[in-house]
Design an enzyme around this catalytic site. Structure first.
Site, mmCIF file in Angstrom:
data_model
loop_
_atom_site.group_PDB
_atom_site.id
_atom_site.type_symbol
_atom_site.label_atom_id
_atom_site.label_comp_id
_atom_site.label_asym_id
_atom_site.label_seq_id
_atom_site.Cartn_x
_atom_site.Cartn_y
_atom_site.Cartn_z
ATOM 1 N N ASP A 1 -40.711 57.869 -39.227
ATOM 2 C CA ASP A 1 -40.422 56.438 -39.097
ATOM 3 C C ASP A 1 -41.732 55.664 -39.148
ATOM 4 O O ASP A 1 -42.480 55.616 -38.169
ATOM 5 C CB ASP A 1 -39.686 56.190 -37.777
ATOM 6 C CG ASP A 1 -39.338 54.726 -37.566
ATOM 7 O OD1 ASP A 1 -39.670 53.900 -38.446
ATOM 8 O OD2 ASP A 1 -38.739 54.409 -36.520
ATOM 9 N N ARG B 1 -86.062 52.869 -40.347
ATOM 10 C CA ARG B 1 -84.727 52.885 -39.765
ATOM 11 C C ARG B 1 -84.276 51.522 -39.247
ATOM 12 O O ARG B 1 -83.192 51.417 -38.668
ATOM 13 C CB ARG B 1 -84.664 53.949 -38.665
ATOM 14 C CG ARG B 1 -84.618 55.366 -39.243
ATOM 15 C CD ARG B 1 -84.701 56.432 -38.162
ATOM 16 N NE ARG B 1 -84.321 57.735 -38.667
ATOM 17 C CZ ARG B 1 -85.111 58.533 -39.370
ATOM 18 N NH1 ARG B 1 -86.340 58.144 -39.656
ATOM 19 N NH2 ARG B 1 -84.683 59.706 -39.792
ATOM 20 N N GLU C 1 -73.432 61.981 -41.148
ATOM 21 C CA GLU C 1 -74.153 62.343 -39.932
ATOM 22 C C GLU C 1 -73.348 61.770 -38.763
ATOM 23 O O GLU C 1 -73.305 60.557 -38.565
ATOM 24 C CB GLU C 1 -75.569 61.761 -39.941
ATOM 25 C CG GLU C 1 -76.420 62.256 -41.114
ATOM 26 C CD GLU C 1 -77.783 61.584 -41.162
ATOM 27 O OE1 GLU C 1 -78.163 60.915 -40.165
ATOM 28 O OE2 GLU C 1 -78.468 61.716 -42.192
ATOM 29 N N GLU D 1 -79.103 64.015 -29.423
ATOM 30 C CA GLU D 1 -79.583 62.723 -29.923
ATOM 31 C C GLU D 1 -80.392 62.001 -28.840
ATOM 32 O O GLU D 1 -80.718 62.552 -27.805
ATOM 33 C CB GLU D 1 -78.403 61.863 -30.394
ATOM 34 C CG GLU D 1 -78.283 61.749 -31.904
ATOM 35 C CD GLU D 1 -79.422 60.987 -32.543
ATOM 36 O OE1 GLU D 1 -80.208 60.332 -31.815
ATOM 37 O OE2 GLU D 1 -79.538 61.014 -33.784
ATOM 38 N N HIS E 1 -73.847 57.669 -40.009
ATOM 39 C CA HIS E 1 -74.716 57.445 -41.160
ATOM 40 C C HIS E 1 -74.156 58.185 -42.370
ATOM 41 O O HIS E 1 -73.746 59.351 -42.263
ATOM 42 C CB HIS E 1 -76.138 57.925 -40.864
ATOM 43 C CG HIS E 1 -76.770 57.223 -39.707
ATOM 44 N ND1 HIS E 1 -77.915 57.675 -39.086
ATOM 45 C CD2 HIS E 1 -76.418 56.102 -39.027
ATOM 46 C CE1 HIS E 1 -78.240 56.859 -38.092
ATOM 47 N NE2 HIS E 1 -77.333 55.899 -38.047
ATOM 48 N N GLU F 1 -75.487 64.905 -32.189
ATOM 49 C CA GLU F 1 -75.262 64.675 -33.612
ATOM 50 C C GLU F 1 -75.039 65.998 -34.321
ATOM 51 O O GLU F 1 -75.716 66.997 -34.050
ATOM 52 C CB GLU F 1 -76.445 63.951 -34.258
ATOM 53 C CG GLU F 1 -76.274 63.739 -35.764
ATOM 54 C CD GLU F 1 -77.343 62.864 -36.383
ATOM 55 O OE1 GLU F 1 -77.737 63.149 -37.530
ATOM 56 O OE2 GLU F 1 -77.777 61.903 -35.721
ATOM 57 N N GLU G 1 -79.052 56.370 -47.900
ATOM 58 C CA GLU G 1 -78.402 56.473 -46.593
ATOM 59 C C GLU G 1 -78.039 55.088 -46.078
ATOM 60 O O GLU G 1 -78.913 54.240 -45.895
ATOM 61 C CB GLU G 1 -79.334 57.166 -45.583
ATOM 62 C CG GLU G 1 -78.709 57.300 -44.192
ATOM 63 C CD GLU G 1 -79.699 57.816 -43.161
ATOM 64 O OE1 GLU G 1 -79.447 57.597 -41.954
ATOM 65 O OE2 GLU G 1 -80.724 58.417 -43.538
ATOM 66 N N ARG H 1 -76.800 53.038 -42.940
ATOM 67 C CA ARG H 1 -76.952 53.315 -41.515
ATOM 68 C C ARG H 1 -76.094 52.436 -40.599
ATOM 69 O O ARG H 1 -76.092 52.634 -39.391
ATOM 70 C CB ARG H 1 -78.426 53.160 -41.130
ATOM 71 C CG ARG H 1 -79.324 54.149 -41.849
ATOM 72 C CD ARG H 1 -80.799 53.921 -41.516
ATOM 73 N NE ARG H 1 -81.045 53.856 -40.086
ATOM 74 C CZ ARG H 1 -81.093 54.913 -39.277
ATOM 75 N NH1 ARG H 1 -80.897 56.120 -39.764
ATOM 76 N NH2 ARG H 1 -81.330 54.763 -37.986
ATOM 77 N N GLU I 1 -72.299 61.150 -34.926
ATOM 78 C CA GLU I 1 -72.822 61.058 -33.569
ATOM 79 C C GLU I 1 -71.688 60.819 -32.572
ATOM 80 O O GLU I 1 -70.706 60.138 -32.900
ATOM 81 C CB GLU I 1 -73.852 59.930 -33.470
ATOM 82 C CG GLU I 1 -75.082 60.170 -34.348
ATOM 83 C CD GLU I 1 -76.052 59.002 -34.355
ATOM 84 O OE1 GLU I 1 -77.183 59.196 -34.826
ATOM 85 O OE2 GLU I 1 -75.677 57.906 -33.884
#
Length: 445
Positions: free
Chosen positions: A53, A317, A131, A188, A244, A195, A334, A336, A133
């Site tokens: 449903d 970063r 990646e 981490e 990430h 991670e 990447e 982030r 976390e």
């Protein structure tokens, strides 16, 4: 090429003494759902005759059009290593379809498949390495989750500071039993934060693995008496949990088309265009990459989470997109900003569509930003043309509401249902009196 046929599934169920099979699917908010059947009902399931449903699933359909069918993807058959070995439990991830067999436009997996088809029509296959976390916390005497942890470990710490080494070990071993290739696992930055990095895979497989990963982590943590959470920012004043995404495209021969050894960064024109497309649409898709009120508690300066729309050719970063040190077939970019609460099907579809838009329009990214953006003044960022991601769910909703790009990627059904739910979520929070307000104002006024 498919891994399994129907005959393979029947054989595996018999040989492995599988008693229960969970038919899994995901709602538009990234919450895993399932209907469990016994092995005696497997033939009916593999013939796509299992119905549910859809009106009871948030964001799906109205009660007058509620019948939905589950179409198992045979290649997703896996046995749960953490369940009893006598009368085993397995799963099949399913596509959701209407009674006539047409794909249901409210199925997030279908949305990603549509984006993948668009890429294939342009000669590309999209690959993603996540990646992932998460936090591990204690539970109280009644088994309810808390934000308490005894361990005081930090980045890359080992035991005895890292009290969860054995938990991560069990998670990794279970995932490998289910066909995962794990690149790394470690503690981490924050207390109780961990991670695990998953090897890149074609986008649909990667999204399926992210959902499977979350399920495995929660189940194995529970076996250790802990609660695993993918809430982006469960603890104030520390680093939150991201998702990430390492991304690249291959051509029909399997060659990584982001690679160009003649370029100073080893990046092709296609890679730069893809980056430009992601930057162009990052504000519009923030409601997908960062879907909760709590998500924006993570996206603040100095907590290793990017809230500035820029890219960096180095390992900066503080930028939204960075270029990891790699070359050849490992060349990738990447992203982030996504957090661990995001629906991976919708996020990967939006990222792929944004990158392809950059390629089609021959977009070029602004200059690389290699300084710490967190340390820049507003004037410096303005002079560099560096914009900011939405700073709250309310701001993300306003941008998303006007985004024809997001509506095209998601389709009108999911777009409207998702927007409606997030507006409701913000309005509920807006009228809620928080503990902070009581503490700050009750005595003073």
């Amino acid at each position: 090429m498919s891994r399994y046929t129907k005959e393979d599934i029947f054989r595996l169920v018999e040989e492995e003494d599988v008693e229960f099979i969970r038919l899994q699917f995901t709602d538009i908010f990234g919450v895993l759902k399932n209907a469990a059947i016994t092995s005696g009902q497997l033939k009916r399931a593999l013939n796509n005759r299992c119905m549910f449903d859809g009106s009871v699933i948030e964001g799906f359909v109205r009660i007058e059009e509620s019948d939905m069918y589950l179409y198992p993807d045979l290649d997703t058959f896996e046995i749960f290593p953490w369940r009893p070995q006598q009368g085993k439990v397995a799963r099949l991830i399913c596509d959701v379809r209407r009674p006539g067999g047409q794909p249901f436009e409210g199925d997030p997996r279908y949305v990603l498949k549509q984006a993948i088809k668009e890429a294939a029509d342009m000669g590309y296959e999209f690959h993603v390495g996540p990646e992932c976390e998460f936090f591990l916390f204690h539970t109280d005497d009644e088994g309810n989750p808390t934000t308490n942890t005894h361990e005081k470990g930090s980045y890359f710490d080992v035991g005895p500071l890292d009290l969860a080494e054995n938990v991560r070990r069990d998670i990794v071993l279970a995932l490998e039993d289910m066909g995962f290739e794990i690149e790394a696992s470690y503690h981490e930055m924050s207390h109780g934060q961990h991670e695990i990095d998953i090897q890149s895979a074609p986008a649909l497989e990667a999204a399926d693995k992210i959902m499977t990963f979350k399920m495995a982590v929660k189940n194995i943590a529970k076996r250790h008496g802990l609660h695993a959470t993918f809430m982006p920012q469960p603890v104030e004043g520390t680093n939150g949990s991201g998702l990430h995404l390492n991304m690249y495209l291959t051509d029909k021969s399997g060659k990584n088309v982001f690679e160009d050894l003649q370029d100073k960064l080893g990046l092709s024109k296609t890679a730069y265009q893809f980056i430009a497309g992601l930057l162009e649409h990052s504000e519009e898709i923030a409601l997908l990459t960062n879907p909760l009120i709590n998500s924006y508690k993570r996206l603040i300066p100095s907590h290793d989470a990017p809230n500035y729309i820029a890219w960096s050719e180095h390992s900066n970063r503080s930028a939204l997109i960075r270029i990891p040190p790699s070359e050849g077939e490992n060349t990738r970019i990447e992203l982030r900003s996504p957090d661990s609460a995001a629906n991976p099907y919708l996020v990967l579809a939006a990222c792929l569509a944004a990158g392809l838009d950059g390629i089609r329009k021959n977009l070029e990214p602004a200059a690389s930003v290699d300084e710490n953006i967190y340390a820049m003044s507003k004037e410096e960022r303005r002079a560099r043309g560096i914009k900011t991601l939405p700073e709250s769910l309310e701001a993300a909703v306003k941008i998303f509401r006007k985004s024809r790009f997001s509506e095209k990627v998601l389709g009108s059904h999911i777009f409207s249902k998702y927007l409606e739910a997030k507006e409701k979520e913000w309005n509920a929070f807006r009228v809620h009196v928080t503990d902070w307000e009581v503490k700050e104002y009750l005595r003073k006024y």
